[in-house]
Scaffold this motif. Structure first.
Motif, mmCIF file in Angstrom:
data_model
loop_
_atom_site.group_PDB
_atom_site.id
_atom_site.type_symbol
_atom_site.label_atom_id
_atom_site.label_comp_id
_atom_site.label_asym_id
_atom_site.label_seq_id
_atom_site.Cartn_x
_atom_site.Cartn_y
_atom_site.Cartn_z
ATOM 1 N N ILE A 101 0.810 -1.219 0.000
ATOM 2 C CA ILE A 101 0.000 0.000 0.000
ATOM 3 C C ILE A 101 0.850 1.278 0.000
ATOM 4 C CG2 ILE A 101 -2.133 -0.978 0.932
ATOM 5 C CD1 ILE A 101 -1.361 -0.205 3.680
ATOM 6 N N GLY A 102 2.088 1.176 0.453
ATOM 7 C CA GLY A 102 2.971 2.346 0.423
ATOM 8 C C GLY A 102 3.190 2.874 -0.987
ATOM 9 N N ALA B 189 -2.935 -4.751 8.738
ATOM 10 C CA ALA B 189 -2.453 -4.722 7.355
ATOM 11 C C ALA B 189 -2.814 -3.436 6.619
ATOM 12 C CB ALA B 189 -2.990 -5.923 6.588
ATOM 13 N N GLY B 190 -3.690 -2.621 7.214
ATOM 14 C CA GLY B 190 -4.050 -1.353 6.591
ATOM 15 C C GLY B 190 -3.234 -0.198 7.157
ATOM 16 N N GLY B 191 -2.310 -0.521 8.075
ATOM 17 C CA GLY B 191 -1.500 0.530 8.682
ATOM 18 C C GLY B 191 -2.235 1.247 9.807
ATOM 19 N N HIS B 192 -3.183 0.553 10.439
ATOM 20 C CA HIS B 192 -3.921 1.137 11.558
ATOM 21 C C HIS B 192 -3.497 0.444 12.855
ATOM 22 C CE1 HIS B 192 -6.368 3.291 8.692
ATOM 23 N NE2 HIS B 192 -6.551 2.178 8.032
ATOM 24 N N MET B 193 -3.401 1.223 13.936
ATOM 25 C CA MET B 193 -2.942 0.665 15.199
ATOM 26 C C MET B 193 -3.930 -0.305 15.828
ATOM 27 S SD MET B 193 -0.948 3.646 17.263
ATOM 28 C CE MET B 193 -2.041 4.995 16.830
ATOM 29 N N ILE B 194 -3.430 -1.445 16.269
ATOM 30 C CA ILE B 194 -4.223 -2.358 17.090
ATOM 31 C C ILE B 194 -3.820 -2.151 18.548
ATOM 32 C CG2 ILE B 194 -4.851 -4.764 17.535
ATOM 33 C CD1 ILE B 194 -3.901 -5.479 14.743
ATOM 34 N N ILE C 198 5.316 4.540 15.759
ATOM 35 C CA ILE C 198 4.180 4.511 14.840
ATOM 36 C C ILE C 198 4.688 4.576 13.388
ATOM 37 C CG2 ILE C 198 2.162 5.811 14.005
ATOM 38 C CD1 ILE C 198 1.661 6.677 16.942
ATOM 39 N N VAL D 180 4.414 -2.006 7.216
ATOM 40 C CA VAL D 180 3.183 -2.456 6.565
ATOM 41 C C VAL D 180 3.110 -1.896 5.140
ATOM 42 C CG1 VAL D 180 0.677 -2.174 6.507
ATOM 43 C CG2 VAL D 180 1.797 -2.756 8.643
ATOM 44 N N TYR D 181 3.387 -0.616 5.024
ATOM 45 C CA TYR D 181 3.246 0.042 3.719
ATOM 46 C C TYR D 181 4.207 -0.541 2.687
ATOM 47 C CZ TYR D 181 0.003 3.856 4.925
ATOM 48 O OH TYR D 181 -1.110 4.598 5.267
ATOM 49 N N HIS E 138 -7.546 2.601 1.764
ATOM 50 C CA HIS E 138 -6.553 2.929 0.742
ATOM 51 C C HIS E 138 -7.193 2.803 -0.642
ATOM 52 C CE1 HIS E 138 -3.511 3.013 3.825
ATOM 53 N NE2 HIS E 138 -3.949 1.853 4.262
ATOM 54 N N LYS F 206 -7.265 -1.732 20.268
ATOM 55 C CA LYS F 206 -8.431 -1.781 19.391
ATOM 56 C C LYS F 206 -8.977 -3.201 19.395
ATOM 57 C CE LYS F 206 -9.623 -1.413 14.463
ATOM 58 N NZ LYS F 206 -9.954 -2.850 14.265
#
Lengths: 152, 152, 152, 152
Positions: free
Chosen positions: A71-72, B56-61, B78, B85-86, C59, D65
């Motif tokens: 995705i980057g 996998a979307g670059g969001h924090m868990i 972060i 991930v990106y 994305h 999360k």
């Protein structure tokens, strides 16, 4: 566009000033044809790519992200396309400039992504937009950009 | 979801294509187990760390900041996790790429933090997230990341 | 991936828990089919639109801007698509919530564009992405979004 | 902390000036205990939440999360926690202020999320941090925040 141009060629002088203040632009049809060519070349090579086409204002006309691309690469492809429009040159020019002594100064240039993989698009010598490619190596990104513009 | 799974267990081939459009993901339980391991390793070494796990979307868990860590390490951790991930690779790959001629171009890549200290997390060859560590030296950050993923 | 799937078809129950950590996703082929339908509907109505399709992480998979659309609609369409994925609901829900007493609080919600014109996309009850449309009135944007998802 | 305070009460004058320049703070242990309580309450109610604990500088000490929460709730929970620290009041105060005539002006306040679901955390009358909750209705988010702080 062609018809309109033929028309003004036969009509007259008082239109000339207005005419000189016209500029060509990239249509969605152009952008999709270029993107299709980029996708076809990527598939033929077995590469997954993000393909971005921008207009002369640095705004996206088309983006597509092939399955499985990191995705980057979305922001990288957008960044490359923006760089090319903003500076009217391939990103590779900045990448090469980074290799000489003091070249790291390029990293301070606003809106410049210094990674090969995209080209500005000109028509009649005037910039009309750009293509930005990201997903494989920067050299491979560059190969896809060249193949894509062959159809324009 | 369960019903759908039971279905595919008994139905078959013509469903496989739809099924291939499934991908694994990281749960909060996974993220906390990984974070606990990172914190335990950090304490054992006497280091204070910020520990981030992303999806996998670059969001924090999950994020946790051990007492006394510099607050700048929050965004660094972060940023490292996002980079992994990106770009589906350890930040160390970018750090190393900066060391060769013209390597400063990496500083122009959007969303890339080129400092060791984190790893992407894969399951069955598919990226499901990442861990980003910051607080000590980048090599020490990297050691904690490796120790953390041993429990996944 | 295929091997893993064949495995679960023959193996069984004790694998189900791991298997439940799989989720569906949207492919580029899906996104282009949806975008084509949105563009066809827009043309049929004589509207010019920006059409964005996003994945479950917010994305972009696809963006296209029809000729003549105001450039502001690019970020509006992106914002609508992001809102739908981030909050798993149509932007119209937020637009309606703004109409009641105290509804202006919605304007303080991070990443929420409260203008009709897009829909989240679900598969088997799980969010896989969204479509965001901008260019005409918000009601017309909404009509195009509904028409587009009819092909998914 | 109590022992330390008793100590200084019996020790002496020349320490008083230094003492008045001390302030309490929230530790990671505090933040995790609060987060565990929030998660337990959420599970008991069948709600999925994002749980954020911040320090007195508006920096995250902990985030988690729960599975299945909309990703938009991450930034909402962070925004609520920041609001509470920055303004030393529950976000509900701003939400209520939005309901009176002209209340929409609150939407122009920098760093203010005007949605219930979080509380500032005080110790000895001094702000030490905050908790921000997002994922269910704002009233439910608020219930979890109250339950969580019961353990502090």
């Amino acid at each position: 566009m062609k018809k309109f141009l033929i028309l003004i060629l036969f009509i007259t002088p008082f239109l000339i000033q207005a005419q000189t203040q016209m500029q060509p632009y990239l249509s969605l049809a152009d952008a999709l044809r270029i993107s299709d060519a980029a996708e076809a070349k990527s598939k033929a090579e077995g590469w997954n790519m993000v393909i971005v086409v921008m207009d002369a204002g640095g705004h996206m006309i088309s983006l597509r992200k092939m399955d499985g691309v990191q995705i980057g690469s979305i922001d990288v492809a957008i960044g490359k396309a923006r760089t090319e429009v903003y500076f009217k040159r391939p990103t590779k020019v900045f990448e090469d400039a980074m290799k000489v002594e003091g070249g790291a100064r390029i990293a301070t240039v606003p809106n410049a992504v210094a990674i090969e993989g995209g080209l500005p698009i000109f028509k009649d010598g005037i910039i009309v937009g750009s293509i930005g490619i990201s997903g494989a190596s920067s050299a491979q990104d560059g190969i896809v950009a060249v193949a894509a513009l062959a159809v324009y």
